[in-house]
Design an enzyme around this catalytic site. Sequence first.
Site, PDB file in Angstrom:
ATOM      1  N   TRP A  64       0.825  -1.209   0.000  1.00  0.00           N
ATOM      2  CA  TRP A  64       0.000   0.000   0.000  1.00  0.00           C
ATOM      3  C   TRP A  64       0.860   1.260   0.000  1.00  0.00           C
ATOM      4  O   TRP A  64       1.856   1.359   0.713  1.00  0.00           O
ATOM      5  CB  TRP A  64      -0.894   0.001   1.234  1.00  0.00           C
ATOM      6  CG  TRP A  64      -1.587   1.300   1.501  1.00  0.00           C
ATOM      7  CD1 TRP A  64      -1.089   2.382   2.176  1.00  0.00           C
ATOM      8  CD2 TRP A  64      -2.910   1.678   1.093  1.00  0.00           C
ATOM      9  NE1 TRP A  64      -2.017   3.403   2.220  1.00  0.00           N
ATOM     10  CE2 TRP A  64      -3.145   2.985   1.560  1.00  0.00           C
ATOM     11  CE3 TRP A  64      -3.914   1.013   0.390  1.00  0.00           C
ATOM     12  CZ2 TRP A  64      -4.348   3.648   1.345  1.00  0.00           C
ATOM     13  CZ3 TRP A  64      -5.115   1.683   0.183  1.00  0.00           C
ATOM     14  CH2 TRP A  64      -5.320   2.975   0.646  1.00  0.00           C
ATOM     15  N   MET A  65       0.437   2.265  -0.780  1.00  0.00           N
ATOM     16  CA  MET A  65       1.034   3.593  -0.750  1.00  0.00           C
ATOM     17  C   MET A  65      -0.086   4.622  -0.785  1.00  0.00           C
ATOM     18  O   MET A  65      -1.054   4.469  -1.516  1.00  0.00           O
ATOM     19  CB  MET A  65       1.959   3.811  -1.952  1.00  0.00           C
ATOM     20  CG  MET A  65       2.480   5.246  -2.085  1.00  0.00           C
ATOM     21  SD  MET A  65       3.565   5.474  -3.495  1.00  0.00           S
ATOM     22  CE  MET A  65       2.435   5.152  -4.844  1.00  0.00           C
ATOM     23  N   ASN A  66       0.064   5.719   0.017  1.00  0.00           N
ATOM     24  CA  ASN A  66      -0.875   6.827  -0.138  1.00  0.00           C
ATOM     25  C   ASN A  66      -0.138   8.163  -0.193  1.00  0.00           C
ATOM     26  O   ASN A  66       0.683   8.352  -1.091  1.00  0.00           O
ATOM     27  CB  ASN A  66      -2.023   6.784   0.882  1.00  0.00           C
ATOM     28  CG  ASN A  66      -1.642   6.781   2.332  1.00  0.00           C
ATOM     29  OD1 ASN A  66      -1.085   5.811   2.836  1.00  0.00           O
ATOM     30  ND2 ASN A  66      -1.964   7.853   3.038  1.00  0.00           N
ATOM     31  N   ASP A  67      -0.364   9.092   0.707  1.00  0.00           N
ATOM     32  CA  ASP A  67       0.004  10.493   0.524  1.00  0.00           C
ATOM     33  C   ASP A  67       1.474  10.721   0.155  1.00  0.00           C
ATOM     34  O   ASP A  67       2.371  10.132   0.770  1.00  0.00           O
ATOM     35  CB  ASP A  67      -0.254  11.281   1.800  1.00  0.00           C
ATOM     36  CG  ASP A  67      -1.675  11.189   2.297  1.00  0.00           C
ATOM     37  OD1 ASP A  67      -2.471  10.445   1.697  1.00  0.00           O
ATOM     38  OD2 ASP A  67      -1.987  11.860   3.294  1.00  0.00           O
ATOM     39  N   GLN A  83       3.592   7.859   2.351  1.00  0.00           N
ATOM     40  CA  GLN A  83       2.973   6.985   3.326  1.00  0.00           C
ATOM     41  C   GLN A  83       2.938   5.568   2.762  1.00  0.00           C
ATOM     42  O   GLN A  83       2.445   5.338   1.655  1.00  0.00           O
ATOM     43  CB  GLN A  83       1.556   7.476   3.628  1.00  0.00           C
ATOM     44  CG  GLN A  83       1.482   8.881   4.218  1.00  0.00           C
ATOM     45  CD  GLN A  83       1.666   8.882   5.718  1.00  0.00           C
ATOM     46  OE1 GLN A  83       0.737   8.593   6.464  1.00  0.00           O
ATOM     47  NE2 GLN A  83       2.864   9.211   6.173  1.00  0.00           N
ATOM     48  N   TRP A 126       2.231  10.027  10.322  1.00  0.00           N
ATOM     49  CA  TRP A 126       1.384  10.449   9.219  1.00  0.00           C
ATOM     50  C   TRP A 126       2.014  11.608   8.453  1.00  0.00           C
ATOM     51  O   TRP A 126       3.173  11.948   8.652  1.00  0.00           O
ATOM     52  CB  TRP A 126      -0.017  10.789   9.742  1.00  0.00           C
ATOM     53  CG  TRP A 126      -0.746   9.575  10.244  1.00  0.00           C
ATOM     54  CD1 TRP A 126      -0.339   8.267  10.166  1.00  0.00           C
ATOM     55  CD2 TRP A 126      -2.010   9.552  10.926  1.00  0.00           C
ATOM     56  NE1 TRP A 126      -1.267   7.430  10.737  1.00  0.00           N
ATOM     57  CE2 TRP A 126      -2.309   8.183  11.216  1.00  0.00           C
ATOM     58  CE3 TRP A 126      -2.920  10.531  11.306  1.00  0.00           C
ATOM     59  CZ2 TRP A 126      -3.476   7.795  11.869  1.00  0.00           C
ATOM     60  CZ3 TRP A 126      -4.094  10.145  11.957  1.00  0.00           C
ATOM     61  CH2 TRP A 126      -4.365   8.796  12.235  1.00  0.00           C
ATOM     62  N   ARG A 193      -3.688  17.668  11.779  1.00  0.00           N
ATOM     63  CA  ARG A 193      -2.669  16.897  11.086  1.00  0.00           C
ATOM     64  C   ARG A 193      -2.165  17.570   9.800  1.00  0.00           C
ATOM     65  O   ARG A 193      -2.727  18.516   9.299  1.00  0.00           O
ATOM     66  CB  ARG A 193      -3.164  15.503  10.759  1.00  0.00           C
ATOM     67  CG  ARG A 193      -4.480  15.404   9.996  1.00  0.00           C
ATOM     68  CD  ARG A 193      -4.891  13.942   9.884  1.00  0.00           C
ATOM     69  NE  ARG A 193      -6.140  13.743   9.160  1.00  0.00           N
ATOM     70  CZ  ARG A 193      -7.335  13.651   9.747  1.00  0.00           C
ATOM     71  NH1 ARG A 193      -7.445  13.760  11.054  1.00  0.00           N
ATOM     72  NH2 ARG A 193      -8.430  13.452   9.012  1.00  0.00           N
ATOM     73  N   ASP A 194      -1.031  17.016   9.322  1.00  0.00           N
ATOM     74  CA  ASP A 194      -0.485  17.296   7.987  1.00  0.00           C
ATOM     75  C   ASP A 194       0.111  18.701   7.868  1.00  0.00           C
ATOM     76  O   ASP A 194      -0.359  19.540   7.088  1.00  0.00           O
ATOM     77  CB  ASP A 194      -1.550  17.090   6.912  1.00  0.00           C
ATOM     78  CG  ASP A 194      -2.295  15.780   7.039  1.00  0.00           C
ATOM     79  OD1 ASP A 194      -1.712  14.829   7.579  1.00  0.00           O
ATOM     80  OD2 ASP A 194      -3.461  15.711   6.609  1.00  0.00           O
ATOM     81  N   GLU A 248      -7.660  18.182   5.281  1.00  0.00           N
ATOM     82  CA  GLU A 248      -6.418  17.431   5.339  1.00  0.00           C
ATOM     83  C   GLU A 248      -5.384  18.057   4.409  1.00  0.00           C
ATOM     84  O   GLU A 248      -5.703  18.800   3.478  1.00  0.00           O
ATOM     85  CB  GLU A 248      -6.645  15.975   4.910  1.00  0.00           C
ATOM     86  CG  GLU A 248      -7.549  15.178   5.826  1.00  0.00           C
ATOM     87  CD  GLU A 248      -7.533  13.702   5.497  1.00  0.00           C
ATOM     88  OE1 GLU A 248      -7.202  12.926   6.385  1.00  0.00           O
ATOM     89  OE2 GLU A 248      -7.852  13.327   4.343  1.00  0.00           O
TER      90      GLU A 248
END
Length: 584
Positions: A64-67, A83, A126, A193-194, A248
Amino acid sequence: MPSLPNNPLSWPVALALVVLLSHLGFIEIEASHVIYPEWATLQSTISDNQPYRSAFHFQPPRNWMNDPNGPMIYKGIYHFFYQYNPYGAVWGNIVWAHSTSTDLINWTPHNHAIRPDDPADINGCWSGSATILPNGKPVILYTGVDPQNNQVQNIVLPKNSSDPYLREWVKPSKVNPLMAPTSTNRINASSFRDPTTAWMGPDGHWRTLIGGKINRRGLAILYRSRDFKHWVKQQHPLFSAKDNGMWECPDFYPVSVHSSEGVDTSVMDSDVKHVLKVSLDDTKHDYYTVGTYSIVKGKDVYTPNEGSVNDDSGLRYDYGKFYASKTFFDSAKNRRVLWGWVNESSSVADDVAKGWSGVQAIPRSVRLDKSGEQLTQWPVKELETLRENRVDSPGKLLKKGSSLEVTGVTAAQADVEISFKIMDLGKVEVMDPSWTNPQMLCSQKRAAVHGGVGPFGLKVLASRSLQEYTAVFFRVFKAVNNKHVVLMCSDQSRSSLNDRNDKTTYGSFLNVDPVHEEASLRTLIDHSIVESFGGGGKSCITARVYPTLAIHKEAHLYAFNNGAADVKITKLTAWSMKKAKVNT
């Protein structure tokens, strides 16, 4: 009980997945991802037969990969963090993975940069951003989740700043968290966050934004610091909007008014406007406004341009699959570069079976349009080094109901540029005033629905019999004020015979005048990714598609016209694309 995935993939874990699915539950968490506990560490065998893996888009070999996180250039080397779940093809166990490049196209993997091994991030590492300090050294601000599941903001530093590859990062002792919810600062501990790339104001103070919300009001929470260690929350957010839900991955940066070049994040003068981008957790869309930024009596003020829409119906970087985006200033080439996560449209079971999930969009150069009201985006120039086997076919007339196959290129792995001249605007359809949602309009007037002027465009990843295809096209209408409206669509309704896929159709209104301008389109085709740029990058749409017939050499590429008015192809140039070296 779910059915087994269709070929062409060889699914080594498919039978096990059917059993697993029959017993599996899932949990939704505050950070907008769904947890599948039994899949978060399920390692599947990766088949050699992978028709949906990208050839030139960024992705890890598996899982899995996200942001996108912390992109930057340091000592001539591009750094990209993201991520990542090291153990499975669904969200969970997140670390900051790290790769480097000299050209933004070919990437070398390194050891993970940040892991959850400190009290301030023990329950999660995160998203966040990188900042280059005045001494030239980089720092990273990121969100950690503490033992009480509070979201807090932390810092990491390179262990050896003389290493251009920044292969090791350390968390300074007894410093984290730098920013945290308290009983007095009115911060929602589960919606905080972020952090953005920090910038320095004319008063010499650093600033960063943190995404947040109070009830349904989205917030760009503003912090200041003199030394990058001690941060103070400001009384008012830089900007907020009601009924948006959680903001976000905010991003805030200047764009030049008079030049196509990018500018450093700390630039603040009359020659720039500023862009505020937020990722809406409710809709999973990135939207932005362009405006002015000033400091008045010690208060930071961001004012969007008059007429700006401060919600999901406003301007978006991309009207398809594109989320949690992040920009950085490329000081080597004086440009601002945009990254964005492109998640899957396949079922979770299929993702686990193929052993991976998520890619990154091609890095894009971002600049302010000459109107000053919106941005334009274009794939970074370096992508063109992968082009080969150029084919040109301009000057073709597409009569109503006709199509033209583009041959001589690898249709499953291509870069296509095409422009159309409309021959008869007298056949244009009248725009109903209620047609204000372009995505809904595209879903009603798909590629197979004949019109007046349009639909005309490309059918990509098409099977020979057209049982499968993804259509990217334009359609022109006349509004009640006699102005023309150009609709750009990406129609996935016939993209695959596998009905477990999400085949949503996407659309946007394209700010071009068909009376004086040709309708231009550039489309990047990469097996399961169709990334399209209309009007020189004024509107972008990214789609994920998974054909079962139109794969590898069985994929075809067509220009088509299903409108009553003839259109002329004034430019048609296509290239096969070589495979990039990405995290091999």
